[in-house]
Design a protein around this motif. Sequence first.
Motif, PDB file in Angstrom:
ATOM      1  N   GLU A  60     -14.184   3.115   0.880  1.00 23.95           N
ATOM      2  CA  GLU A  60     -13.448   3.429   0.899  1.00 23.95           C
ATOM      3  C   GLU A  60     -13.194   3.790   2.191  1.00 23.95           C
ATOM      4  OE1 GLU A  60     -13.000   6.309  -2.457  1.00 23.95           O
ATOM      5  OE2 GLU A  60     -12.698   3.816  -4.086  1.00 23.95           O
ATOM      6  N   LEU A  61     -11.588   4.575   3.322  1.00 29.93           N
ATOM      7  CA  LEU A  61     -12.419   5.045   4.091  1.00 29.93           C
ATOM      8  C   LEU A  61     -11.542   7.005   3.683  1.00 29.93           C
ATOM      9  CD1 LEU A  61     -11.697   2.943   6.735  1.00 29.93           C
ATOM     10  CD2 LEU A  61     -14.441   3.796   6.518  1.00 29.93           C
ATOM     11  N   ALA A  62     -10.506   6.625   2.846  1.00 32.11           N
ATOM     12  CA  ALA A  62      -9.522   7.543   2.449  1.00 32.11           C
ATOM     13  C   ALA A  62      -8.887   7.149   1.169  1.00 32.11           C
ATOM     14  CB  ALA A  62      -8.545   8.097   3.935  1.00 32.11           C
ATOM     15  N   ARG A  63      -8.817   8.702   0.541  1.00 28.06           N
ATOM     16  CA  ARG A  63      -7.412   8.023  -0.476  1.00 28.06           C
ATOM     17  C   ARG A  63      -6.226   9.315   0.170  1.00 28.06           C
ATOM     18  NH1 ARG A  63     -12.266   9.734  -4.646  1.00 28.06           N
ATOM     19  NH2 ARG A  63     -13.250   8.240  -5.046  1.00 28.06           N
ATOM     20  N   PHE A  64      -4.561   8.204  -0.722  1.00 23.55           N
ATOM     21  CA  PHE A  64      -3.401   8.409  -0.362  1.00 23.55           C
ATOM     22  C   PHE A  64      -3.003   8.912  -1.814  1.00 23.55           C
ATOM     23  CE2 PHE A  64      -3.165   5.838   3.195  1.00 23.55           C
ATOM     24  CZ  PHE A  64      -3.481   6.352   4.380  1.00 23.55           C
ATOM     25  N   GLY A  65      -2.231  10.004  -1.793  1.00 23.65           N
ATOM     26  CA  GLY A  65      -1.159  10.524  -3.310  1.00 23.65           C
ATOM     27  C   GLY A  65       0.055  10.768  -2.816  1.00 23.65           C
TER      28      GLY A  65
ATOM     29  N   PRO B 124      -5.504  15.247   6.227  1.00 21.08           N
ATOM     30  CA  PRO B 124      -5.203  15.754   4.559  1.00 21.08           C
ATOM     31  C   PRO B 124      -3.795  15.961   4.418  1.00 21.08           C
ATOM     32  CG  PRO B 124      -7.407  15.652   5.069  1.00 21.08           C
ATOM     33  CD  PRO B 124      -6.749  15.742   6.260  1.00 21.08           C
ATOM     34  N   GLY B 125      -2.599  15.877   4.306  1.00 23.57           N
ATOM     35  CA  GLY B 125      -1.576  16.549   3.895  1.00 23.57           C
ATOM     36  C   GLY B 125      -0.603  15.643   5.016  1.00 23.57           C
ATOM     37  N   ASP B 126      -0.839  14.470   5.840  1.00 23.83           N
ATOM     38  CA  ASP B 126      -0.179  13.471   6.498  1.00 23.83           C
ATOM     39  C   ASP B 126       1.140  12.965   5.610  1.00 23.83           C
ATOM     40  OD1 ASP B 126      -0.472  14.931   8.793  1.00 23.83           O
ATOM     41  OD2 ASP B 126      -1.788  12.969   9.961  1.00 23.83           O
ATOM     42  N   GLU B 127       1.928  12.444   5.859  1.00 24.64           N
ATOM     43  CA  GLU B 127       2.476  11.289   5.019  1.00 24.64           C
ATOM     44  C   GLU B 127       2.481  10.046   6.464  1.00 24.64           C
ATOM     45  OE1 GLU B 127       7.147  10.372   4.330  1.00 24.64           O
ATOM     46  OE2 GLU B 127       6.526  11.534   4.259  1.00 24.64           O
ATOM     47  N   VAL B 128       2.106   9.018   5.456  1.00 21.86           N
ATOM     48  CA  VAL B 128       1.686   7.630   6.302  1.00 21.86           C
ATOM     49  C   VAL B 128       2.852   6.207   5.415  1.00 21.86           C
ATOM     50  CG1 VAL B 128      -0.148   6.216   6.228  1.00 21.86           C
ATOM     51  CG2 VAL B 128      -0.481   8.307   6.416  1.00 21.86           C
ATOM     52  N   HIS B 129       2.891   5.833   6.041  1.00 22.28           N
ATOM     53  CA  HIS B 129       4.088   4.044   6.094  1.00 22.28           C
ATOM     54  C   HIS B 129       2.798   3.126   6.337  1.00 22.28           C
ATOM     55  CE1 HIS B 129       7.161   6.785   5.279  1.00 22.28           C
ATOM     56  NE2 HIS B 129       6.865   7.416   6.144  1.00 22.28           N
ATOM     57  N   ARG B 130       3.232   2.407   4.966  1.00 22.84           N
ATOM     58  CA  ARG B 130       2.710   0.608   5.976  1.00 22.84           C
ATOM     59  C   ARG B 130       3.026   0.434   6.883  1.00 22.84           C
ATOM     60  NH1 ARG B 130       1.336  -3.804   2.749  1.00 22.84           N
ATOM     61  NH2 ARG B 130       1.106  -5.484   3.879  1.00 22.84           N
ATOM     62  N   GLY B 131       1.908   0.359   7.605  1.00 18.48           N
ATOM     63  CA  GLY B 131       2.019  -0.028   8.939  1.00 18.48           C
ATOM     64  C   GLY B 131       1.769   0.734  10.150  1.00 18.48           C
ATOM     65  N   ASP B 132       1.403   1.740   9.897  1.00 17.67           N
ATOM     66  CA  ASP B 132       1.062   3.273  10.955  1.00 17.67           C
ATOM     67  C   ASP B 132      -0.436   3.276  10.951  1.00 17.67           C
ATOM     68  OD1 ASP B 132       3.237   4.282  10.309  1.00 17.67           O
ATOM     69  OD2 ASP B 132       3.053   5.958   9.353  1.00 17.67           O
TER      70      ASP B 132
ATOM     71  N   THR C 128       1.762   3.159   1.388  1.00 19.71           N
ATOM     72  CA  THR C 128       2.151   4.389   2.204  1.00 19.71           C
ATOM     73  C   THR C 128       2.085   5.529   0.661  1.00 19.71           C
ATOM     74  OG1 THR C 128       3.465   2.848   2.312  1.00 19.71           O
ATOM     75  CG2 THR C 128       4.857   4.609   2.604  1.00 19.71           C
ATOM     76  N   GLY C 129       2.473   7.060   1.477  1.00 18.01           N
ATOM     77  CA  GLY C 129       1.789   8.134   0.502  1.00 18.01           C
ATOM     78  C   GLY C 129       1.576   9.188   1.608  1.00 18.01           C
ATOM     79  N   ILE C 130       0.716  10.608   0.825  1.00 14.35           N
ATOM     80  CA  ILE C 130       0.675  11.117   1.564  1.00 14.35           C
ATOM     81  C   ILE C 130      -1.397  11.619   1.543  1.00 14.35           C
ATOM     82  CG2 ILE C 130       0.511  13.173   1.887  1.00 14.35           C
ATOM     83  CD1 ILE C 130       3.587  13.925   0.274  1.00 14.35           C
ATOM     84  N   VAL C 131      -1.712  11.178   2.782  1.00 14.66           N
ATOM     85  CA  VAL C 131      -3.565  11.089   2.595  1.00 14.66           C
ATOM     86  C   VAL C 131      -3.500  12.987   2.139  1.00 14.66           C
ATOM     87  CG1 VAL C 131      -4.996  11.718   4.068  1.00 14.66           C
ATOM     88  CG2 VAL C 131      -3.207  10.564   5.456  1.00 14.66           C
ATOM     89  N   SER C 132      -4.562  12.444   1.389  1.00 12.81           N
ATOM     90  CA  SER C 132      -4.979  13.499   0.129  1.00 12.81           C
ATOM     91  C   SER C 132      -6.750  13.498   0.623  1.00 12.81           C
ATOM     92  CB  SER C 132      -5.161  13.321  -1.043  1.00 12.81           C
ATOM     93  OG  SER C 132      -5.852  11.496  -1.836  1.00 12.81           O
ATOM     94  N   GLU C 133      -7.618  12.672   0.874  1.00  9.24           N
ATOM     95  CA  GLU C 133      -8.619  12.898   1.522  1.00  9.24           C
ATOM     96  C   GLU C 133      -9.233  11.667   1.969  1.00  9.24           C
ATOM     97  OE1 GLU C 133     -13.140  13.599  -1.367  1.00  9.24           O
ATOM     98  OE2 GLU C 133     -11.188  12.323  -2.048  1.00  9.24           O
ATOM     99  N   LEU C 134      -9.779  12.720   3.502  1.00  7.74           N
ATOM    100  CA  LEU C 134     -10.480  11.676   3.979  1.00  7.74           C
ATOM    101  C   LEU C 134     -12.038  11.394   3.540  1.00  7.74           C
ATOM    102  CD1 LEU C 134      -9.397  12.773   7.174  1.00  7.74           C
ATOM    103  CD2 LEU C 134      -8.148  11.157   6.119  1.00  7.74           C
ATOM    104  N   LEU C 135     -11.834  10.202   3.438  1.00  2.00           N
ATOM    105  CA  LEU C 135     -14.125   9.861   2.921  1.00  2.00           C
ATOM    106  C   LEU C 135     -15.106   9.701   3.765  1.00  2.00           C
ATOM    107  CD1 LEU C 135     -12.881   7.720   0.311  1.00  2.00           C
ATOM    108  CD2 LEU C 135     -13.098  10.574  -0.219  1.00  2.00           C
ATOM    109  N   ALA C 136     -14.466   9.457   4.540  1.00  2.00           N
ATOM    110  CA  ALA C 136     -15.657   8.628   6.029  1.00  2.00           C
ATOM    111  C   ALA C 136     -15.983  10.364   7.769  1.00  2.00           C
ATOM    112  CB  ALA C 136     -15.405   7.547   6.772  1.00  2.00           C
ATOM    113  N   ASN C 137     -16.748   9.860   7.884  1.00  2.00           N
ATOM    114  CA  ASN C 137     -16.668  10.870   8.732  1.00  2.00           C
ATOM    115  C   ASN C 137     -16.868  10.179  10.591  1.00  2.00           C
ATOM    116  OD1 ASN C 137     -16.956  14.039   8.106  1.00  2.00           O
ATOM    117  ND2 ASN C 137     -19.166  13.400   7.679  1.00  2.00           N
ATOM    118  N   ILE C 138     -15.855  11.355  11.260  1.00  2.00           N
ATOM    119  CA  ILE C 138     -16.477  10.320  12.788  1.00  2.00           C
ATOM    120  C   ILE C 138     -17.877   9.837  12.880  1.00  2.00           C
ATOM    121  CG2 ILE C 138     -16.227  10.565  15.236  1.00  2.00           C
ATOM    122  CD1 ILE C 138     -13.979  11.005  13.743  1.00  2.00           C
ATOM    123  N   GLY C 139     -18.431   8.433  13.491  1.00  2.00           N
ATOM    124  CA  GLY C 139     -19.303   8.062  13.998  1.00  2.00           C
ATOM    125  C   GLY C 139     -20.025   7.374  12.421  1.00  2.00           C
TER     126      GLY C 139
END
Length: 384
Positions: A71-76, A25-33, A52-63
């Motif tokens: 849904e795996l994550a949400r970007f804002g 959360p908080g990372d900036e993500v671009h298309r293709g990353d 493209t956006g900023i990671v607001s929430e990770l919805l899935a856990n490792i494993g």
Amino acid sequence: MSVFRMPSLGADMEAGTLVEWLIKPGDEVHRGDVVAVVETQKGAIEIESFETGIVSELLANIGQTVPVGEELARFGTEDPVASAPAPEPLEAPAVVAKPHKATPQAPPIPTTDTRASPAARLAAQERGIDLSTIDGSGPDGAVVLADVEAQAQTTPTAPPTKGGLSEMRKAVAAAMVRSKREIPHFSVSHNIDTQHLSEWLSARNADRPPSERVLLGAAIVKATALALRSVKALNGHFAEDAFILSDEINIGVAIALRGGGLVAPALHQTDTMTLDEVMADMRDLVTRARAGRLRGSEMTRGTLTVSSLGEKGAEAMTGVIFPPQVALLAVGAPQIRPWVSGDTVVPREVTRFTLSADHRVCDGRQGSKFLTTLEDILSKPEEL
């Protein structure tokens, strides 16, 4: 707000297991990353973002095993870190979701709670080794591929799965059965004189170190891409009862994995690459495929696949199409055969090419045109 979902990495995929987040959360993500690593029956695949956006929430856990489309994550558009409580650490023991009921599961090996690279996880699964029994030598004690290989020297090999088939073999078998059942295949074969091509490559490689030499397979892949410019009906995907012509030519390369099974990652825009670039990218694909580090786009954007027996082996092979593609080119090993040249018969290197194609989108005339166009291109290797 945009949503990042579990992508489909093949026509036979119904779910994937999240093995690594490469964002927080908080990372900036671009298309293709590359944002995550997902394990399927075909190995660990690096997943790229389509948003493209900023990671607001990770919805899935490792494993966690997540069905395709969930849904795996949400970007804002704003950084959520300053205004939201810190998320619960994802490195805690995984909460494994109930897998999709139609997804075949691998033998139970308790590896998800141990820090490990995707390549190490794949190797451990293939060898039946419990990752928690290995002291990792990687960052923060993570288990890496070398640790698994060292452990394998002293650990008895796990018994094969029921029926003697690995999970990879099962996945390939299921995909091929579906392909043969749903796609009306037809095949066209053609013998092509490849002697001049092989001699030209030998002369070209003479003063090059092994790491810079171009193999026959790379020349065939490049020539295949150029031939598709003339026979566009073979270049695309068949989906939802319609053929979708691709505006890119992305040749898939069939790669046999050491643990058994097959993957066919694609070279993007193969027709625009130089011969040296094709060879370098093919080497890279083989290395990453066998280390379990392919990318999602490489697994889904192929528009025609080339499957080769190499420079030694059987004379001919007929392939099965990788859906949703509509054609596959199978290449036999070159053979020395009698060949008519003018008024004489001479020994020449001859290679059998067999095109398997989808009869819903093309016919034998187009298949024949493709092979004769390929023959003409291979006869002029200086222009590749």
